[in-house]
Design an enzyme around this catalytic site. Structure first.
Site, short mmCIF file in Angstrom:
data_model
loop_
_atom_site.label_atom_id
_atom_site.label_comp_id
_atom_site.label_asym_id
_atom_site.label_seq_id
_atom_site.Cartn_x
_atom_site.Cartn_y
_atom_site.Cartn_z
N LYS A 74 -12.17 1.08 -1.99
CA LYS A 74 -11.12 1.69 -2.82
C LYS A 74 -11.59 1.68 -4.27
O LYS A 74 -12.49 2.44 -4.61
CB LYS A 74 -9.80 0.98 -2.55
N HIS A 80 -5.51 -3.09 -2.95
CA HIS A 80 -5.19 -2.14 -4.02
C HIS A 80 -5.17 -2.79 -5.40
O HIS A 80 -4.80 -2.16 -6.39
CB HIS A 80 -3.84 -1.48 -3.73
N SER A 91 0.80 -1.23 0.00
CA SER A 91 0.00 0.00 0.00
C SER A 91 0.83 1.28 0.00
O SER A 91 0.35 2.31 -0.44
CB SER A 91 -0.99 0.00 1.17
#
Ligand SMILES: *Cc1c(COP(=O)(O)O)cnc(C)c1O
Length: 404
Positions: free
Chosen positions: A247, A216, A188
């Site tokens: 996200k 991610h 990250s």
């Protein structure tokens, strides 16, 4: 006594440039936002390079519409935990869709929705990491995996970043009956990828399982945005996959996808699942709409746009960072770290950009190792090439040149 102690701690943080402060957004998550100081005051329009809204879906009309539709249908709140009465048809549908998404990568896959990724990680590590287990943890894992390992009763071993040889040594000398490798897929704060193909090979040879946090990667990696397993074309029952949904998916929450037996165990034993109120069903309803966007033509276009922006940014950063004596991380993802080193320098750089109307987070210890303070630039498909060029121009005007 308490207050004196805390005041002292705050002074120490200030001295080391480690004090964090919030800003208040007055508009939706988007590249161009109106932001004020946390305490109020003047509004500033800022060009943001710090959200994790990689596909630009957080403010997408289809998701806003679905959230409203979900609320009209199921109400504002779930009213109880999943095992009591909070599990709705919207949650159920989302889990069914996710299970289908992961069937090609994890045989007999089922999916379980959690309120947050933090909770999903804590749940998986504590629920599977009992006294008979050993957790083999990558050193740059996300805080939620670190905390999960701390709370688990399992033995914990750590291996250096992407160091497959060290991990192999640890696995080879372990007599643990249950070996669990624990890793981020996309790191990250660095944006680089875990060597999952090699890790799977190790797992097969040492009879280990792989807990992989694709916070991610989900939505971004892979032809259809199904994440790192699709990207690397990996299939194995040994994967216990965690994807987050706040996200790239643009909403909130997370899920675990794994063999149905693993999921059934989590439902029955994970305290972070059992003892918490289910997320609003409207959130799950909006997430089903998000999955449709991610997998469809729009998702494909957004991923292509993101890829083009990453290339422009890295092209510009290569020479800028060289001129300043900084290090550009080896990252092909939307997370692009410019490693400055010193906390003050990173903070000063972030402040200079902000004075120029651009917000990039300065990431300092303990989020990253001491001496590796950095600017963490994140891109979104809703940025334009002009946005990225503006960032590069601004950075060029504020970085100290070594030859100056
Ligand atoms: C953001 C993040 C999480 C936590 O997910 P939330 O849904 O925000 O709680 C977990 N792991 C990684 C690697 C993350 O970046």
């Amino acid at each position: 006594m308490l207050l004196e102690h805390l005041t002292l701690a705050a002074a120490e943080r200030d001295e080391q440039a480690l004090t964090r402060r919030r800003r208040t957004a007055h508009s939706a998550c988007a590249p161009h936002q109106d932001v004020s100081d946390a305490c109020g005051g003047e509004l500033h329009p800022l060009l943001m390079f710090c959200s994790n809204d990689y596909l630009g879906l957080a403010n997408h009309p289809a998701l806003i519409e679905a959230m409203g539709e979900g609320a009209r249908k199921y109400g504002a709140g779930s009213g109880a935990s999943h095992l009591v009465s909070g599990h709705s048809l919207a949650h159920h549908r989302l889990e069914t869709e996710l299970a289908e998404w992961f069937a090609p990568f994890i045989p007999h896959a089922q999916a379980l929705y959690f309120c947050t990724g933090y909770m999903a990680n804590m749940a998986v590590l504590t629920s599977l990491g009992g006294t008979d287990a050993t957790l083999f943890c990558e050193e740059l894992n996300h805080a939620s995996l670190i905390d999960g390992a701390r709370l688990a009763r399992a033995d914990v071993k750590r291996y250096a970043h992407r160091n497959v040889a060290e991990l192999e040594g640890l696995l080879g000398t372990s007599s643990s009956p249950l070996k669990l490798i624990v890793t981020d897929s996309v790191f990250s704060m660095d944006g680089d990828l875990a060597p999952l193909t090699e890790l799977l090979d190790l797992a097969e040879r040492h009879d280990a399982w792989i807990i992989v946090d694709d916070a991610h990667g989900f939505g971004v990696l892979g032809e259809q945005g199904r994440g790192v397993l699709e990207h690397l074309a990996l299939t194995s029952p040994r994967f216990i996959y965690i994807g987050t949904l706040g996200k790239a998916a643009g909403v909130a929450g997370a899920f675990v996808a794994a063999h149905e037996t693993v999921i059934e165990h989590l439902v029955n034993t994970a305290r972070q699942y059992i003892y918490t109120t289910a997320a609003p069903p409207a959130v799950a309803h909006a997430l089903s709409a998000s999955l449709a966007l991610i997998a469809g033509e729009e998702g494909r276009q957004r991923r292509a746009q993101l890829g083009a922006l990453i290339r422009t940014l890295r092209g510009g950063l290569a020479s800028l960072t060289r001129a300043a004596g900084w290090r550009l991380g080896e990252s092909a993802t939307a997370i692009q770290p410019v490693i400055v080193g010193d906390n003050m320098a990173a903070l000063a750089l972030s402040a200079a950009l902000e004075a120029d109307g651009i917000r990039v987070g300065a990431i300092r210890p303990p989020t990253v190792p001491a001496g590796t303070a950095r600017l963490r630039i994140t891109l979104s498909a809703s940025h334009t090439q002009a946005d990225v060029e503006r960032l590069l121009a601004s950075l060029g005007s504020v970085i100290p040149r070594r030859d100056a």
